[in-house]
Design a protein around this motif. Structure first.
Motif, mmCIF file in Angstrom:
data_model
loop_
_atom_site.group_PDB
_atom_site.id
_atom_site.type_symbol
_atom_site.label_atom_id
_atom_site.label_comp_id
_atom_site.label_asym_id
_atom_site.label_seq_id
_atom_site.Cartn_x
_atom_site.Cartn_y
_atom_site.Cartn_z
ATOM 1 N N ARG A 1 -47.019 -33.914 -57.722
ATOM 2 C CA ARG A 1 -46.571 -34.373 -59.118
ATOM 3 C C ARG A 1 -45.232 -35.057 -59.097
ATOM 4 N N GLU A 2 -44.285 -34.474 -58.132
ATOM 5 C CA GLU A 2 -42.941 -35.041 -58.029
ATOM 6 C C GLU A 2 -42.694 -35.135 -56.356
ATOM 7 N N LEU A 3 -42.178 -36.384 -56.319
ATOM 8 C CA LEU A 3 -41.673 -36.704 -54.710
ATOM 9 C C LEU A 3 -40.347 -36.892 -54.628
ATOM 10 N N GLU A 4 -39.786 -37.097 -53.400
ATOM 11 C CA GLU A 4 -38.353 -37.404 -53.227
ATOM 12 C C GLU A 4 -38.026 -38.548 -54.185
ATOM 13 N N SER A 5 -36.665 -38.540 -54.375
ATOM 14 C CA SER A 5 -36.056 -39.371 -55.087
ATOM 15 C C SER A 5 -36.684 -39.698 -56.520
ATOM 16 N N GLY A 6 -37.098 -38.515 -56.958
ATOM 17 C CA GLY A 6 -37.452 -38.429 -58.322
ATOM 18 C C GLY A 6 -38.907 -39.265 -58.846
ATOM 19 N N ILE A 7 -39.736 -39.686 -57.736
ATOM 20 C CA ILE A 7 -40.702 -40.323 -57.986
ATOM 21 C C ILE A 7 -41.745 -39.484 -58.581
ATOM 22 N N ARG A 8 -42.674 -39.836 -59.723
ATOM 23 C CA ARG A 8 -43.450 -39.017 -60.248
ATOM 24 C C ARG A 8 -44.931 -39.565 -60.142
ATOM 25 N N LYS B 1 -43.020 -36.858 -68.065
ATOM 26 C CA LYS B 1 -43.075 -35.880 -67.361
ATOM 27 C C LYS B 1 -44.136 -36.040 -66.220
ATOM 28 N N PRO B 2 -44.278 -35.365 -65.034
ATOM 29 C CA PRO B 2 -45.131 -35.457 -64.096
ATOM 30 C C PRO B 2 -46.501 -35.156 -64.499
#
Length: 185
Positions: free
Chosen positions: A111-118, A155-156
């Motif tokens: 749902r959520e990756l590094e650097s805030g990627i969703r 939101k993710p």
């Protein structure tokens, strides 16, 4: 050069877009044309089975260039306009930081990756990428990249429709890469 005309509703306005696959669908002020590429397949070519349900079903490596100066984030949607029941969504990913110019192969289905990627839900109701898996015939798969003037903070787990709604009024430029696939049965 082959293209197709399509109608897009953006910010309550209906726009006619003459989209040339692999080229920008819109250009920001100053005439810079954003482009998206994939090292695994070229525009209009067959997507290797590695990136499909017949293979490892991992996301392909994508890169982009010539982004607008005011870009704060990117969003990407991959869908199949040839699906029997209508457009089938394969990937929804957003809040990609403006300093990133690529997504590596095999983006984790989180749902959520590094650097805030969703990442959002695809039409299998799963988070992340779901590769081409057409029930029959050859289908087109469109990877649509959007440069935005804001981070959406959605939101993710958002759907394509929720993402499109959140992007209204924030799209600086968009571009598309189209690949094709048919099952190896």
């Amino acid at each position: 050069m082959k293209g197709r005309a399509s109608w897009i509703v953006l910010g309550g306005m209906v726009l006619l877009c003459l989209g040339f696959y692999g080229h920008a669908l819109s250009a920001p002020k100053g005439g810079i044309t954003m482009k998206i590429f994939c090292s695994a397949f070229k525009e209009g070519q067959k997507i290797p089975s590695k990136y499909t349900c017949d293979g490892q079903d991992v996301s392909p490596p994508l890169e982009w260039e010539s982004v607008p100066d005011r870009t704060e984030s990117f969003s990407l949607i991959c869908d199949d306009p040839d699906a029997p029941g209508g457009i089938w969504v394969h990937w929804v990913i957003y809040d990609i930081p403006s300093d990133m110019k690529k997504l590596e192969e095999n983006v984790r289905p989180e749902r959520e990756l590094e650097s805030g990627i969703r990442q959002g839900k695809n039409d299998w109701s799963r988070i992340g990428y779901g590769g081409p898996c057409p029930p029959g015939g050859t289908h087109r798969y469109c990877f649509k990249l959007y440069a935005l003037d804001a981070k959406l903070n959605l939101k993710p787990g958002a759907t394509k429709d929720q993402l499109l709604q959140a992007m209204k009024g924030h799209v600086l430029a968009e571009t598309q890469l189209m690949g094709k696939y048919s099952r190896q049965r």
